[in-house]
Design a protein around this motif. Sequence first.
Motif, PDB file in Angstrom:
ATOM      1  N   ASN A  67      18.944  -5.605  -9.919  1.00  0.00           N
ATOM      2  CA  ASN A  67      18.449  -4.604  -8.972  1.00  0.00           C
ATOM      3  C   ASN A  67      16.946  -4.750  -8.772  1.00  0.00           C
ATOM      4  OD1 ASN A  67      20.921  -2.808  -8.713  1.00  0.00           O
ATOM      5  ND2 ASN A  67      20.613  -2.737 -10.918  1.00  0.00           N
ATOM      6  N   LYS A  83      12.142   3.148 -10.739  1.00  0.00           N
ATOM      7  CA  LYS A  83      13.520   3.419 -10.329  1.00  0.00           C
ATOM      8  C   LYS A  83      14.147   2.152  -9.770  1.00  0.00           C
ATOM      9  CE  LYS A  83      12.043   5.062  -5.748  1.00  0.00           C
ATOM     10  NZ  LYS A  83      12.095   6.162  -4.773  1.00  0.00           N
ATOM     11  N   GLU A  84      15.429   1.984 -10.054  1.00  0.00           N
ATOM     12  CA  GLU A  84      16.192   0.902  -9.442  1.00  0.00           C
ATOM     13  C   GLU A  84      16.513   1.325  -8.016  1.00  0.00           C
ATOM     14  OE1 GLU A  84      18.475  -0.836 -13.389  1.00  0.00           O
ATOM     15  OE2 GLU A  84      19.499   0.613 -12.101  1.00  0.00           O
ATOM     16  N   GLU A  85      16.292   0.402  -7.068  1.00  0.00           N
ATOM     17  CA  GLU A  85      16.415   0.785  -5.661  1.00  0.00           C
ATOM     18  C   GLU A  85      17.608   0.161  -4.953  1.00  0.00           C
ATOM     19  OE1 GLU A  85      12.028   1.830  -4.106  1.00  0.00           O
ATOM     20  OE2 GLU A  85      12.385  -0.314  -4.395  1.00  0.00           O
ATOM     21  N   SER A  86      17.772  -1.147  -5.062  1.00  0.00           N
ATOM     22  CA  SER A  86      18.848  -1.800  -4.316  1.00  0.00           C
ATOM     23  C   SER A  86      19.408  -2.957  -5.120  1.00  0.00           C
ATOM     24  CB  SER A  86      18.348  -2.302  -2.958  1.00  0.00           C
ATOM     25  OG  SER A  86      17.296  -3.239  -3.124  1.00  0.00           O
ATOM     26  N   PHE A 101      22.135   4.070 -10.662  1.00  0.00           N
ATOM     27  CA  PHE A 101      20.806   3.470 -10.761  1.00  0.00           C
ATOM     28  C   PHE A 101      19.924   4.213 -11.770  1.00  0.00           C
ATOM     29  CE2 PHE A 101      22.320   2.247  -6.548  1.00  0.00           C
ATOM     30  CZ  PHE A 101      22.039   0.887  -6.549  1.00  0.00           C
ATOM     31  N   ASN A 103      16.654   5.738 -13.300  1.00  0.00           N
ATOM     32  CA  ASN A 103      15.386   6.356 -12.885  1.00  0.00           C
ATOM     33  C   ASN A 103      14.681   6.812 -14.152  1.00  0.00           C
ATOM     34  OD1 ASN A 103      15.484   7.156  -9.613  1.00  0.00           O
ATOM     35  ND2 ASN A 103      17.468   6.759 -10.572  1.00  0.00           N
ATOM     36  N   GLN A 126      23.413   5.780  -5.147  1.00  0.00           N
ATOM     37  CA  GLN A 126      22.553   5.362  -4.045  1.00  0.00           C
ATOM     38  C   GLN A 126      22.256   6.512  -3.085  1.00  0.00           C
ATOM     39  OE1 GLN A 126      23.989   1.749  -2.182  1.00  0.00           O
ATOM     40  NE2 GLN A 126      21.933   0.898  -2.290  1.00  0.00           N
TER      41      GLN A 126
END
Length: 293
Positions: A67, A83-86, A101, A103, A126
């Motif tokens: 990610n 934070k993990e985004e995509s 994800f 955070n 998401q």
Amino acid sequence: MKYISTSFFLLFFFFTNAQEKYEYLGAIKLNGNDKTVITYRLVFYESNGKLSGYSVTDLGGAHETKNSISGNYNSKTKAIDFKEESILYTKSPLSSNTFCFVNFAGKIKLVDDSSKLTGDFKGLYQNKQKCIDGTLLLIGSNKLYKFFNKINNKLQKSNRVDEATKKKVNPLRVMDSLKVNNLIKDQNLTVFTKFSTMELILWDSEVEDGDIINVYNNDILVLKEYHLVNKRKKINVNIENGKNVFKIEAVSEGDLKPNTTTIQLIDSDRTFDLVSSLKKTESASITIMKLDD
């Protein structure tokens, strides 16, 4: 004076825009009844208080996922958040909507060779809805390498351990293997892109030993019985909406088993590196999913 002023400007520009790289390895422990522990790698750059990089969850596992991450760091208060985004890629067959994800917010002194990064994190889907929370348990990779290097030195000097065992249980090799994205039999790697074209590059990065492969694009043979060599073979790929599946099939394992193909997938923004390790007739695949603009 003009040249001196220019030199000072360039030095100032360099130091104020320099990026520091940090890498942490460890695990995340999920809350809940089973207390699941999942391997975790975090790599990021810090520049003027801004963080950018990536995380890898379940290293080498069936659900390995990479990610992109972003965040902030305050050098005065030692406060950090990311934070993990995509999803950049995943080996998991699960829908991307089901991914939780990380955070995280905590405190750390950013010293890669000695610092620990621990604390509770919040899990969000998401769509920002809450999923499972947990605890982050990471340590700077340089410190881990120093620790395992000491163990390996003692192991290699030991007269009680045979040479074959020394090579097999080398802890440094295990550490390095966690950084290689390996594709094995029947495994699929899903990559997400917003671009309409990508470049697929194939080669033998080690000894040219006669490995031969077939490459299929959506079950259409696009590269027949290709003999892998050190020179890179480039294939331009048009990405259609929906799934674009590239299958790598081992035709021959050559002189040194198994068949190993070094693969690079490039779009305009990113490069994905991986290695397939296959026996004769075995195959693995890469699925490219085009995101909506």
